[in-house]
Scaffold this motif. Structure first.
Motif, PDB file in Angstrom:
ATOM      1  N   ASP A  10      11.038   1.251   9.586  1.00 35.06           N
ATOM      2  CA  ASP A  10      10.480   0.465   8.503  1.00 35.06           C
ATOM      3  C   ASP A  10      10.863  -1.006   8.607  1.00 35.06           C
ATOM      4  OD1 ASP A  10      10.805   3.079   6.039  1.00 35.06           O
ATOM      5  OD2 ASP A  10       9.120   2.507   7.287  1.00 35.06           O
ATOM      6  N   ASP A  34      -1.961   0.753   4.584  1.00 36.47           N
ATOM      7  CA  ASP A  34      -0.764   0.070   5.089  1.00 36.47           C
ATOM      8  C   ASP A  34      -0.917  -0.003   6.616  1.00 36.47           C
ATOM      9  OD1 ASP A  34       1.709  -0.763   5.928  1.00 36.47           O
ATOM     10  OD2 ASP A  34       2.854   0.765   4.856  1.00 36.47           O
ATOM     11  N   ILE A  78       1.617   0.561   9.650  1.00 40.87           N
ATOM     12  CA  ILE A  78       1.873   1.905  10.180  1.00 40.87           C
ATOM     13  C   ILE A  78       1.227   2.080  11.552  1.00 40.87           C
ATOM     14  CG2 ILE A  78       1.351   4.361   9.819  1.00 40.87           C
ATOM     15  CD1 ILE A  78       1.751   3.904   6.846  1.00 40.87           C
ATOM     16  N   ARG A 135       8.470   3.837   1.311  1.00 40.37           N
ATOM     17  CA  ARG A 135       7.015   3.757   1.367  1.00 40.37           C
ATOM     18  C   ARG A 135       6.389   4.852   0.507  1.00 40.37           C
ATOM     19  NH1 ARG A 135       7.472   1.071   6.448  1.00 40.37           N
ATOM     20  NH2 ARG A 135       5.622  -0.212   6.878  1.00 40.37           N
ATOM     21  N   SER A 159       0.899   6.118   2.680  1.00 34.04           N
ATOM     22  CA  SER A 159       1.111   6.350   4.111  1.00 34.04           C
ATOM     23  C   SER A 159       0.176   7.432   4.644  1.00 34.04           C
ATOM     24  CB  SER A 159       2.568   6.747   4.365  1.00 34.04           C
ATOM     25  OG  SER A 159       3.445   5.682   4.074  1.00 34.04           O
ATOM     26  N   TRP A 180       7.371   6.094   6.929  1.00 31.23           N
ATOM     27  CA  TRP A 180       6.005   5.668   7.200  1.00 31.23           C
ATOM     28  C   TRP A 180       5.094   6.843   7.546  1.00 31.23           C
ATOM     29  CZ3 TRP A 180       3.980   6.915  11.904  1.00 31.23           C
ATOM     30  CH2 TRP A 180       4.859   7.155  12.971  1.00 31.23           C
TER      31      TRP A 180
END
Length: 461
Positions: free
Chosen positions: A50, A122, A125, A197, A202, A241
């Motif tokens: 992360d 996101d 990722i 997250r 995710s 993630w």
């Protein structure tokens, strides 16, 4: 922190799988339980999964999350920058299109709309999914990081604090409390490193963008089921993630299979309820074949001139047979159950300790498909019981080869006729066999352990 899926088909590709494949297991299978690994393997690769990248603004990056804007290292067509941008632009439509599947899982339309409202991809990722670290850590570095005095002290506090819950769980499931405490400690450092997250964000991102959409579609819909049922609240479902959450890092599909309501409050809360957390982790191990009262394995001394071709997960023998071959425990203690079958692991080759791995070691590997992880869990559990550090020394003078060096080693082995595969910098059984062949040809222990010295010998031969 994932049941019988091949490595390339799971979230363990990218930074996790490569850090693993290039170091210890070579051919690590995917975690069959579906629990998350990204927190754990960030230690292996020498980078935090992360951790912030060096971001740049990119067209088609919905929301405020930054992304490198580069093609993924896997070369998959869905991991090109253009494909990622196109999928990101279609993200809202992709999520909305999952409503019929959600309805078939008895998720109410009201909850579907409520939990998906405002979701944005996101895209950072995508960098993590395809990351290929140049350097990895050695197994002794992993163990130093994961099994240390501070973590041991905290683990003993946890065992004392939740003694009643561990007592009940051992009685109900037959799973050793020390193993559960070890998983808790290594997966999240006792709930202090769970990840921050959003699991929904995710898994929705990975369900709609990139090369693992089919796998993560199930994870996303399962996360919605958990919220729809009321087991957890959205703010509790925060993690890695890859979507793993809670102190022992359950993926949503693993939660559905193994989470239990141990205290009878009507909710399966593996995040904030210690009773549910401990029992659910034990239920996972039990359903994977945990054998009550059995060890994970034993540290052993491998005799000189040993045939390391026998050091193979696919070649188990009884402990009595191993002893007949001269593979004995360092303290000369007898094996408690000589008829038990085990396989030999020599993670540092002839220069380091050996280990005979029993059924429970394989069960731990189903929780997380890395021999390094399972060894850390088993050793940490033994230390929590009051056991001592490993007796034999690791070859700390050796260093792990970089990915560039691993690729060169394979190329040199191929040039000399030992390696028949395509050099890719990832070490599996084929590379180890090839290296053993070269080692035998120059009269050194044929353990298949890649070192800087072996690379240099290949360069000059």
């Amino acid at each position: 922190m994932a049941r019988q899926m091949e490595l390339g088909a799971t979230l363990r590709t990218g930074v996790i799988a490569i850090a693993l494949a290039l170091t210890l297991t070579g051919e690590a299978g995917a975690q069959s339980s579906g629990n998350g690994l990204s927190n754990f393997f960030s230690l292996f690769s020498g980078q935090k999964s992360d951790a912030p990248a060096q971001p740049q603004a990119t067209p088609g990056n919905t929301g405020s999350v930054q992304w490198s804007g580069e093609d993924g290292a896997s070369g998959h067509p869905l991991m090109t920058a253009a494909a990622i941008r196109e999928a990101a632009a279609n993200f809202d439509n992709c999520v909305a299109a999952m409503w019929p599947d959600a309805a078939r899982r008895n998720i109410s339309q009201e909850n579907f709309q409520r939990f998906t409202a405002g979701l944005a991809p996101d895209l950072r990722i995508m960098d993590l999914l395809d990351a290929q670290p140049e350097f990895t850590k050695s197994i002794w570095d992993y163990l130093d990081i994961l099994v240390n005095d501070n973590r041991l002290a905290k683990g003993k506090e946890i065992l004392a604090q939740y003694k009643a819950q561990f007592d009940a769980t051992e009685k109900a499931y037959g799973v050793d409390r020390y193993t559960i405490a070890a998983i808790w400690g290594i997966e999240s450092n006792y709930s202090t490193q769970i990840g921050d997250r959003s699991v929904l964000q995710s898994t929705a991102t990975l369900a709609c963008i990139g090369r693992r959409q089919t796998y993560f579609r199930d994870e996303f819909l399962s996360a919605l089921e958990i919220l729809n049922r009321g087991d957890l609240r959205p703010e509790q479902m925060r993690g890695s993630w890859a979507g793993a959450f809670g102190p022992t890092q359950f993926m949503p599909t693993a939660f559905k299979r193994y989470a239990v309501d141990a205290d009878g409050d009507g909710r399966r809360d593996v995040v904030d309820d210690p009773a549910d957390l401990i029992a659910s982790t034990a239920n996972n191990l039990k359903k994977d074949g945990w054998q009550a009262g059995q060890s994970w394995g034993y540290e052993v001394i491998v005799p000189q001139n040993f045939n390391y071709v026998l050091a193979d997960r696919a070649k188990p023998m009884t402990l009595a047979q191993w002893e007949h071959l001269g593979v004995k425990r360092p303290n000369s203690e007898p094996y408690p159950h000589p008829a038990d079958k085990a396989y030999l692991l020599a993670p540092a080759g002839a220069a380091g300790p050996g280990f005979l791995m029993l059924q429970n070691f394989r069960v731990i590997m189903k929780y997380n498909p890395a021999e390094a992880y399972a060894l850390a869990i088993g050793h940490f559990a033994d230390r929590l019981k009051g056991g001592q550090p490993f007796v034999q020394a690791w070859p700390r003078q050796e260093r792990e080869l970089s990915r560039t060096e691993r690729l060169e080693l394979q190329q040199l082995l191929a040039q000399r006729g030992f390696y028949q595969g395509t050099p890719d910098g990832q070490f599996g059984g084929q590379t180890r066999d090839a290296l053993r062949g070269f080692q035998a040809s120059i009269g050194v222990p044929a353990d298949g352990f890649a070192t800087a010295d072996m690379l240099e010998r290949l360069r000059v031969h």
